[in-house]
Design an enzyme around this catalytic site. Structure first.
Site, PDB file in Angstrom:
ATOM      1  N   ASP A 195      32.995 -19.382  32.662  1.00  0.00           N
ATOM      2  CA  ASP A 195      32.255 -19.117  34.375  1.00  0.00           C
ATOM      3  C   ASP A 195      32.518 -19.721  35.306  1.00  0.00           C
ATOM      4  OD1 ASP A 195      30.076 -17.654  35.802  1.00  0.00           O
ATOM      5  OD2 ASP A 195      28.563 -19.278  34.667  1.00  0.00           O
ATOM      6  N   ARG A 243      32.702 -18.384  42.181  1.00  0.00           N
ATOM      7  CA  ARG A 243      32.294 -19.777  43.071  1.00  0.00           C
ATOM      8  C   ARG A 243      33.580 -20.398  43.326  1.00  0.00           C
ATOM      9  NH1 ARG A 243      28.115 -22.195  38.335  1.00  0.00           N
ATOM     10  NH2 ARG A 243      29.053 -19.994  37.328  1.00  0.00           N
ATOM     11  N   TRP A 244      34.204 -20.452  42.753  1.00  0.00           N
ATOM     12  CA  TRP A 244      35.669 -21.160  42.819  1.00  0.00           C
ATOM     13  C   TRP A 244      35.728 -20.503  44.204  1.00  0.00           C
ATOM     14  CZ3 TRP A 244      40.056 -19.014  43.365  1.00  0.00           C
ATOM     15  CH2 TRP A 244      41.430 -20.235  43.379  1.00  0.00           C
ATOM     16  N   ASN A 280      27.291  -7.252  32.738  1.00  0.00           N
ATOM     17  CA  ASN A 280      28.982  -6.840  33.719  1.00  0.00           C
ATOM     18  C   ASN A 280      29.004  -5.591  34.266  1.00  0.00           C
ATOM     19  OD1 ASN A 280      30.932  -9.960  32.791  1.00  0.00           O
ATOM     20  ND2 ASN A 280      28.677 -10.030  34.224  1.00  0.00           N
ATOM     21  N   ARG A 330      27.561  -4.794  37.948  1.00  0.00           N
ATOM     22  CA  ARG A 330      28.450  -5.044  39.183  1.00  0.00           C
ATOM     23  C   ARG A 330      28.818  -4.969  40.486  1.00  0.00           C
ATOM     24  NH1 ARG A 330      30.871 -11.772  37.674  1.00  0.00           N
ATOM     25  NH2 ARG A 330      28.795 -12.399  36.853  1.00  0.00           N
TER      26      ARG A 330
HETATM   27  C1  FPP Z   1      32.238 -15.468  34.915  1.00  0.00           C
HETATM   28  O1  FPP Z   1      32.667 -15.630  36.877  1.00  0.00           O
HETATM   29  C2  FPP Z   1      33.401 -14.732  35.076  1.00  0.00           C
HETATM   30  C3  FPP Z   1      33.432 -12.988  34.775  1.00  0.00           C
HETATM   31  C4  FPP Z   1      32.008 -12.237  34.572  1.00  0.00           C
HETATM   32  C5  FPP Z   1      35.128 -12.423  34.315  1.00  0.00           C
HETATM   33  C6  FPP Z   1      35.973 -12.873  33.474  1.00  0.00           C
HETATM   34  C7  FPP Z   1      36.987 -12.846  34.116  1.00  0.00           C
HETATM   35  C8  FPP Z   1      38.184 -12.808  34.276  1.00  0.00           C
HETATM   36  C9  FPP Z   1      38.896 -14.539  33.925  1.00  0.00           C
HETATM   37  C10 FPP Z   1      39.539 -12.436  34.524  1.00  0.00           C
HETATM   38  C11 FPP Z   1      39.314 -10.959  33.379  1.00  0.00           C
HETATM   39  C12 FPP Z   1      39.733 -11.624  32.368  1.00  0.00           C
HETATM   40  C13 FPP Z   1      40.797 -10.730  31.614  1.00  0.00           C
HETATM   41  C14 FPP Z   1      41.033 -11.469  29.940  1.00  0.00           C
HETATM   42  C15 FPP Z   1      42.587 -11.169  31.577  1.00  0.00           C
HETATM   43  P1  FPP Z   1      31.735 -15.557  37.422  1.00  0.00           P
HETATM   44  O2  FPP Z   1      32.497 -13.995  38.347  1.00  0.00           O
HETATM   45  O3  FPP Z   1      30.085 -14.668  37.164  1.00  0.00           O
HETATM   46  O4  FPP Z   1      31.586 -16.632  38.485  1.00  0.00           O
HETATM   47  P2  FPP Z   1      30.052 -16.767  39.364  1.00  0.00           P
HETATM   48  O5  FPP Z   1      29.278 -17.327  38.102  1.00  0.00           O
HETATM   49  O6  FPP Z   1      30.719 -18.114  39.525  1.00  0.00           O
HETATM   50  O7  FPP Z   1      30.168 -16.059  40.266  1.00  0.00           O
END
Ligand code: FPP
Length: 252
Positions: A31, A35-36, A79, A82
């Site tokens: 997660d 935000r990053w 997801n 989104r």
């Molecule tokens: C959550 O961060 C992350 C995700 C929903 C997607 C994770 C995907 C990856 C790390 C890249 C693709 C994966 C692979 C296996 C190649 P968020 O978007 O919810 O972050 P936030 O809470 O800060 O908005």
């Protein structure tokens, strides 16, 4: 060596020494990509791109440190809500990751598997996944499990449907349903339950991840955002795990 470099080398050594018990299975809620990115004035997709780099780093760290199973929560059933652009971007990243990483999986004899409603993914993603899963299915050098279109409730629901069909077919009786039967009908029944569940970005939530399997997993939550969760942070999680006393409801 400067004093600062020596201190960080000493910290790294003591961290490695603290990892005297390695979890067999680590599951991660990756997660904080959004935000990053926001904190750096970048797009959410750039955050996911950087998050993909972390995926590669952690897969390598697992091999190095002896973690046999790594399950990554890459895309949940929720997801799909989104924006289309973000979903498409994530799917493209996934395809790119697979094509880039396949040689490394071969080199390290790592098997790729998927947990989730794979049939809901775009055709191209399904094809790329199926190809790599097939090509690596005989490897025993560890397993990389991608949870894709995954939901813990969806998995339990799918298991119940499978069980109901067996009861209807007469191969199972209601009295014969126990925890072992339920576990045997999960997506990847041969995979041991996670010993350690890591969540990055500080949120204290399970977010519908592996609801059945994490009953006795040790939890580790860090404020570090997923793109910044590199080997040193992973080692901190493993060191924390090594210090846990797992009792599984017993008193010892
Ligand atoms: C959550 O961060 C992350 C995700 C929903 C997607 C994770 C995907 C990856 C790390 C890249 C693709 C994966 C692979 C296996 C190649 P968020 O978007 O919810 O972050 P936030 O809470 O800060 O908005």
């Amino acid at each position: 060596m400067t004093r600062k470099n020596k201190r960080s080398a000493d910290n790294a050594t003591s961290l490695t020494a603290a990892i005297n018990k390695v979890p067999q299975h680590v599951a991660i809620i990756m997660d904080g990509n959004g935000r990053w990115a926001k904190a750096r004035g970048l797009s959410r997709l750039q955050g996911h791109k950087e998050g993909t780099e972390t995926v590669s780093t952690i897969v390598r760290a697992c091999k190095k440190l002896g973690v046999k199973y790594l399950t990554l929560y890459a895309f949940s059933v929720e997801n799909w809500c989104r924006p289309k652009q973000e979903i498409n971007g994530l799917m493209k990243l996934l395809i790119h990751f697979l094509s880039k990483k396949v040689s490394e999986l071969h080199e390290n004899k790592v098997r790729l598997r998927v947990a989730g409603r794979i049939h809901d993914l775009p055709g191209k993603v399904q094809e790329a996944l199926t190809q790599v899963m097939k090509a690596t299915e005989h490897y025993d050098g560890g397993q990389l499990i991608l949870a894709l279109s995954y939901g813990g409730r969806a998995e339990i629901t799918d298991a119940i449907v499978k069980i109901a069909k067996q009861v209807k077919a007469g191969t199972l009786t209601p009295a014969g349903i126990d925890e072992n039967v339920i576990a045997a009908n999960m997506y990847l029944p041969d995979v041991p339950d996670p010993d350690l569940l890591i969540r990055t970005s500080g949120e204290m939530r399970i977010s519908n991840f592996l609801l059945w399997q994490i009953s006795y997993s040790e939890l580790y939550v860090t404020d570090v955002m997923w793109p910044d969760f590199k080997e040193e942070e992973f080692k901190k999680a493993l060191a924390s795990y090594a210090g846990r006393h797992r009792r599984f409801g017993n008193i010892k």
